[in-house]
Motif scaffolding. Structure first.
Motif, mmCIF file in Angstrom:
data_model
loop_
_atom_site.group_PDB
_atom_site.id
_atom_site.type_symbol
_atom_site.label_atom_id
_atom_site.label_comp_id
_atom_site.label_asym_id
_atom_site.label_seq_id
_atom_site.Cartn_x
_atom_site.Cartn_y
_atom_site.Cartn_z
ATOM 1 N N LEU A 1 0.800 -1.296 0.090
ATOM 2 C CA LEU A 1 0.029 -0.131 -0.006
ATOM 3 C C LEU A 1 0.756 1.415 0.020
ATOM 4 C CD1 LEU A 1 -2.699 -1.079 2.509
ATOM 5 C CD2 LEU A 1 -2.913 -0.912 0.077
ATOM 6 N N HIS A 2 2.201 1.222 0.333
ATOM 7 C CA HIS A 2 3.021 2.399 0.555
ATOM 8 C C HIS A 2 3.283 2.654 -0.892
ATOM 9 C CE1 HIS A 2 5.855 5.200 1.866
ATOM 10 N NE2 HIS A 2 6.903 4.513 1.436
ATOM 11 N N HIS A 3 4.079 1.535 -1.509
ATOM 12 C CA HIS A 3 4.786 1.708 -2.902
ATOM 13 C C HIS A 3 3.972 0.985 -3.964
ATOM 14 C CE1 HIS A 3 6.715 -2.061 -2.674
ATOM 15 N NE2 HIS A 3 7.265 -1.766 -1.526
ATOM 16 N N GLY A 4 3.045 0.377 -3.657
ATOM 17 C CA GLY A 4 2.408 -0.637 -4.773
ATOM 18 C C GLY A 4 1.850 0.498 -6.015
ATOM 19 N N LYS A 5 1.646 -0.321 -7.189
ATOM 20 C CA LYS A 5 1.140 0.258 -8.239
ATOM 21 C C LYS A 5 -0.006 -0.677 -8.582
ATOM 22 C CE LYS A 5 4.726 2.710 -8.939
ATOM 23 N NZ LYS A 5 5.172 4.019 -8.671
ATOM 24 N N VAL A 6 -1.248 0.166 -8.611
ATOM 25 C CA VAL A 6 -2.640 -0.458 -8.884
ATOM 26 C C VAL A 6 -2.757 -0.423 -10.413
ATOM 27 C CG1 VAL A 6 -5.077 -0.283 -8.605
ATOM 28 C CG2 VAL A 6 -3.640 0.358 -6.673
ATOM 29 N N ILE A 7 -2.829 -1.580 -11.021
ATOM 30 C CA ILE A 7 -2.967 -1.954 -12.340
ATOM 31 C C ILE A 7 -4.246 -1.899 -12.760
ATOM 32 C CG2 ILE A 7 -2.498 -4.420 -12.136
ATOM 33 C CD1 ILE A 7 -1.138 -2.366 -15.065
ATOM 34 N N TYR A 8 -5.156 -2.503 -11.606
ATOM 35 C CA TYR A 8 -6.693 -2.938 -11.929
ATOM 36 C C TYR A 8 -7.296 -2.573 -10.683
ATOM 37 C CZ TYR A 8 -10.930 -5.260 -12.895
ATOM 38 O OH TYR A 8 -12.415 -5.578 -13.249
ATOM 39 N N ASP A 9 -8.524 -1.832 -10.891
ATOM 40 C CA ASP A 9 -9.360 -1.873 -9.471
ATOM 41 C C ASP A 9 -10.658 -1.546 -9.726
ATOM 42 O OD1 ASP A 9 -9.666 -1.402 -6.758
ATOM 43 O OD2 ASP A 9 -10.060 0.948 -7.235
ATOM 44 N N ARG A 10 -11.660 -2.333 -8.769
ATOM 45 C CA ARG A 10 -13.289 -2.103 -9.004
ATOM 46 C C ARG A 10 -13.717 -1.493 -7.986
ATOM 47 N NH1 ARG A 10 -16.649 -6.763 -9.801
ATOM 48 N NH2 ARG A 10 -14.986 -8.049 -8.236
ATOM 49 N N GLY A 11 -12.942 -0.655 -7.252
ATOM 50 C CA GLY A 11 -13.375 0.148 -5.970
ATOM 51 C C GLY A 11 -12.973 -0.375 -4.957
ATOM 52 N N PHE A 12 -12.287 -1.316 -4.706
ATOM 53 C CA PHE A 12 -11.868 -1.613 -3.349
ATOM 54 C C PHE A 12 -10.545 -1.102 -2.819
ATOM 55 C CE2 PHE A 12 -9.474 -5.088 -0.384
ATOM 56 C CZ PHE A 12 -10.283 -4.931 0.718
ATOM 57 N N TYR A 13 -9.556 -0.662 -3.665
ATOM 58 C CA TYR A 13 -8.310 -0.069 -3.324
ATOM 59 C C TYR A 13 -8.474 0.948 -2.578
ATOM 60 C CZ TYR A 13 -3.686 1.625 -3.625
ATOM 61 O OH TYR A 13 -2.564 2.344 -3.182
ATOM 62 N N GLY A 14 -9.291 1.817 -3.035
ATOM 63 C CA GLY A 14 -9.822 3.297 -2.087
ATOM 64 C C GLY A 14 -10.003 2.811 -0.667
ATOM 65 N N GLN A 15 -10.614 1.832 -0.487
ATOM 66 C CA GLN A 15 -10.907 1.328 1.095
ATOM 67 C C GLN A 15 -9.596 1.023 1.671
ATOM 68 O OE1 GLN A 15 -14.016 -1.690 1.250
ATOM 69 N NE2 GLN A 15 -13.611 -1.705 3.478
ATOM 70 N N LEU A 16 -8.695 -0.051 1.144
ATOM 71 C CA LEU A 16 -7.627 -0.444 1.616
ATOM 72 C C LEU A 16 -6.492 0.761 1.759
ATOM 73 C CD1 LEU A 16 -6.507 -3.634 -0.354
ATOM 74 C CD2 LEU A 16 -6.734 -3.294 2.228
ATOM 75 N N LYS A 17 -6.546 1.632 0.960
ATOM 76 C CA LYS A 17 -5.740 2.963 1.097
ATOM 77 C C LYS A 17 -6.065 3.864 2.035
ATOM 78 C CE LYS A 17 -2.160 5.033 -0.698
ATOM 79 N NZ LYS A 17 -0.668 4.512 -0.927
ATOM 80 N N ALA A 18 -7.363 3.932 2.096
ATOM 81 C CA ALA A 18 -7.925 5.174 3.232
ATOM 82 C C ALA A 18 -7.494 4.460 4.756
ATOM 83 C CB ALA A 18 -9.447 5.262 3.126
#
Length: 152
Positions: free
Chosen positions: A113-130
């Motif tokens: 989550l610190h340095h990862g690159k999101v290549i695909y997202d259906r809306g879950f990444y925002g919850q994780l990152k927050a």
């Protein structure tokens, strides 16, 4: 579902090496597992990879992995990277597992989550990152050379 061209453009815009391989791998995984998100992490995401020697570390977060043993998940993901110019080391997680790993301050998840690159997202990444950003603030998490340190 994104097209190969969209994934390729995303990989290139993120500055990822092996962009074509990443796009092809992700497209195959998206078709097979309908993931919530795919995060490239490790040396390729940080930019300290060695071309021709580093693998591509990938987190695939999908409901498909619910109730599936971790070893079986690795076995299920392995063929999608087979025969490529670079080795893909993919780990499959459910959304619940990803959030629990974050709450447990799991180093792999914190780094992703610190340095990862999101290549695909259906809306879950925002919850994780927050939640990651909340934990950083709440616990005073600081990235150190070989991990993380809580200052509170």
């Amino acid at each position: 579902m994104p097209s190969r061209e969209e994934l390729l453009e995303r990989a290139r815009s993120l500055g990822l090496p092996y962009a074509e391989e990443v796009a092809d791998f992700c497209l195959a995984v998206i078709r097979a597992f309908e993931p919530w998100c795919i995060i490239i992490h490790g040396s390729v995401a940080r930019g300290d990879y060695v071309l021709g020697r580093s693998d591509v570390d990938v987190l695939v977060i999908s409901d498909h992995f619910e109730g599936v043993d971790v070893r079986d998940r690795i076995s299920e993901l392995l063929p999608y990277g087979a025969g490529r110019a670079v080795f893909f080391e993919a780990l499959g997680l459910t959304r619940e597992e990803a959030l629990r790993m974050l709450e447990d301050l799991n180093l792999l998840m914190l780094d992703a989550l610190h340095h990862g690159k999101v290549i695909y997202d259906r809306g879950f990444y925002g919850q994780l990152k927050a939640r990651f950003e909340e934990l950083v603030a709440e616990r005073g998490l600081v990235k150190i050379r070989k991990g993380w340190m809580a200052t509170r």
